[in-house]
Design a protein around this motif. Structure first.
Motif, PDB file in Angstrom:
ATOM      1  N   THR A   3       1.455   1.453  -9.610  1.00 57.31           N
ATOM      2  CA  THR A   3       1.974   0.787  -8.423  1.00 57.31           C
ATOM      3  C   THR A   3       3.012  -0.245  -8.833  1.00 57.31           C
ATOM      4  OG1 THR A   3       0.217  -0.876  -8.519  1.00 57.31           O
ATOM      5  CG2 THR A   3      -0.183   1.045  -7.128  1.00 57.31           C
ATOM      6  N   SER A   4       3.809  -0.644  -7.894  1.00 59.69           N
ATOM      7  CA  SER A   4       4.756  -1.728  -8.128  1.00 59.69           C
ATOM      8  C   SER A   4       4.852  -2.564  -6.858  1.00 59.69           C
ATOM      9  CB  SER A   4       6.127  -1.191  -8.531  1.00 59.69           C
ATOM     10  OG  SER A   4       6.695  -0.455  -7.473  1.00 59.69           O
ATOM     11  N   TYR A   5       5.183  -3.838  -7.044  1.00 60.92           N
ATOM     12  CA  TYR A   5       5.243  -4.768  -5.923  1.00 60.92           C
ATOM     13  C   TYR A   5       6.439  -5.695  -6.065  1.00 60.92           C
ATOM     14  CZ  TYR A   5       0.385  -3.420  -5.098  1.00 60.92           C
ATOM     15  OH  TYR A   5      -0.763  -2.705  -4.845  1.00 60.92           O
ATOM     16  N   ALA A   6       6.954  -6.103  -4.929  1.00 62.09           N
ATOM     17  CA  ALA A   6       7.942  -7.166  -4.937  1.00 62.09           C
ATOM     18  C   ALA A   6       7.249  -8.461  -5.353  1.00 62.09           C
ATOM     19  CB  ALA A   6       8.546  -7.327  -3.543  1.00 62.09           C
ATOM     20  N   ASP A   7       7.976  -9.325  -6.019  1.00 61.52           N
ATOM     21  CA  ASP A   7       7.390 -10.586  -6.478  1.00 61.52           C
ATOM     22  C   ASP A   7       6.808 -11.389  -5.323  1.00 61.52           C
ATOM     23  OD1 ASP A   7       9.905 -11.190  -9.060  1.00 61.52           O
ATOM     24  OD2 ASP A   7       8.083  -9.974  -9.059  1.00 61.52           O
ATOM     25  N   SER A   8       7.420 -11.285  -4.166  1.00 61.86           N
ATOM     26  CA  SER A   8       7.012 -12.093  -3.018  1.00 61.86           C
ATOM     27  C   SER A   8       5.649 -11.696  -2.452  1.00 61.86           C
ATOM     28  CB  SER A   8       8.070 -12.006  -1.912  1.00 61.86           C
ATOM     29  OG  SER A   8       8.253 -10.654  -1.522  1.00 61.86           O
ATOM     30  N   VAL A   9       5.173 -10.493  -2.795  1.00 64.73           N
ATOM     31  CA  VAL A   9       3.892 -10.030  -2.223  1.00 64.73           C
ATOM     32  C   VAL A   9       2.848  -9.745  -3.287  1.00 64.73           C
ATOM     33  CG1 VAL A   9       5.152  -9.025  -0.280  1.00 64.73           C
ATOM     34  CG2 VAL A   9       4.439  -7.549  -2.188  1.00 64.73           C
ATOM     35  N   ARG A  10       3.248  -9.767  -4.547  1.00 68.08           N
ATOM     36  CA  ARG A  10       2.303  -9.422  -5.614  1.00 68.08           C
ATOM     37  C   ARG A  10       1.124 -10.382  -5.588  1.00 68.08           C
ATOM     38  NH1 ARG A  10       5.632  -9.381  -9.437  1.00 68.08           N
ATOM     39  NH2 ARG A  10       6.069  -7.138  -9.389  1.00 68.08           N
ATOM     40  N   GLY A  11      -0.068  -9.810  -5.668  1.00 67.30           N
ATOM     41  CA  GLY A  11      -1.286 -10.611  -5.623  1.00 67.30           C
ATOM     42  C   GLY A  11      -1.841 -10.802  -4.231  1.00 67.30           C
ATOM     43  N   ARG A  12      -1.029 -10.513  -3.218  1.00 72.03           N
ATOM     44  CA  ARG A  12      -1.489 -10.652  -1.828  1.00 72.03           C
ATOM     45  C   ARG A  12      -1.589  -9.311  -1.115  1.00 72.03           C
ATOM     46  NH1 ARG A  12       1.645 -13.083   1.767  1.00 72.03           N
ATOM     47  NH2 ARG A  12       3.618 -12.617   0.698  1.00 72.03           N
ATOM     48  N   PHE A  13      -0.708  -8.391  -1.476  1.00 68.57           N
ATOM     49  CA  PHE A  13      -0.670  -7.066  -0.846  1.00 68.57           C
ATOM     50  C   PHE A  13      -1.197  -6.023  -1.824  1.00 68.57           C
ATOM     51  CE2 PHE A  13       3.101  -7.767   2.309  1.00 68.57           C
ATOM     52  CZ  PHE A  13       2.471  -8.907   2.781  1.00 68.57           C
TER      53      PHE A  13
END
Length: 121
Positions: free
Chosen positions: A57-67
């Motif tokens: 998976t990959s996440y934008a920094d702004s949502v990593r850890g929350r989404f």
């Protein structure tokens, strides 16, 4: 491939929502799928993506850890669990996929119609 996003709504900051995306074809299971969002007056931005088997998976920094993004290929479904929502998460959220889609957020050819998420303070 047709995609149908749902699950958006209005929530207070700190709350949670789960977005769902239904795909019309079984070929969906072969592609990387992702979520994007577009806030009023802003460009569409990448939120998260997941490989066909769900191993990466990959996440934008702004949502990593929350989404958290997940998928169920048997049901042809994609999910986005959103926790600790912030006012700045307010946007229309889109699911997308395609034969060239990447974990970096590029190459997406097929898009859902979007679902509105509104976070109030």
């Amino acid at each position: 491939v047709q995609l149908q996003a749902s699950g958006g709504g209005a929530v207070q900051a700190g709350g949670s929502l789960v977005l769902s995306c239904a795909a019309s074809r079984s070929i969906f299971s072969r592609y990387i799928v992702g979520w994007f969002r577009q806030a009023p007056g802003k460009e569409r931005e990448f939120v998260a993506a997941i490989t066909w088997g769900g191993a990466s998976t990959s996440y934008a920094d702004s949502v990593r850890g929350r989404f958290a993004i997940s998928r169920d290929n048997a049901k042809r479904m994609l999910y986005l669990e959103m926790n600790s929502l912030k006012v700045e998460d307010t946007a229309v959220y889109y699911c997308a996929t395609g034969p060239r889609s990447t974990l970096r957020g590029s190459g997406y050819d097929y898009w859902g119609q979007g679902t509105q998420v509104t976070v109030s303070s």
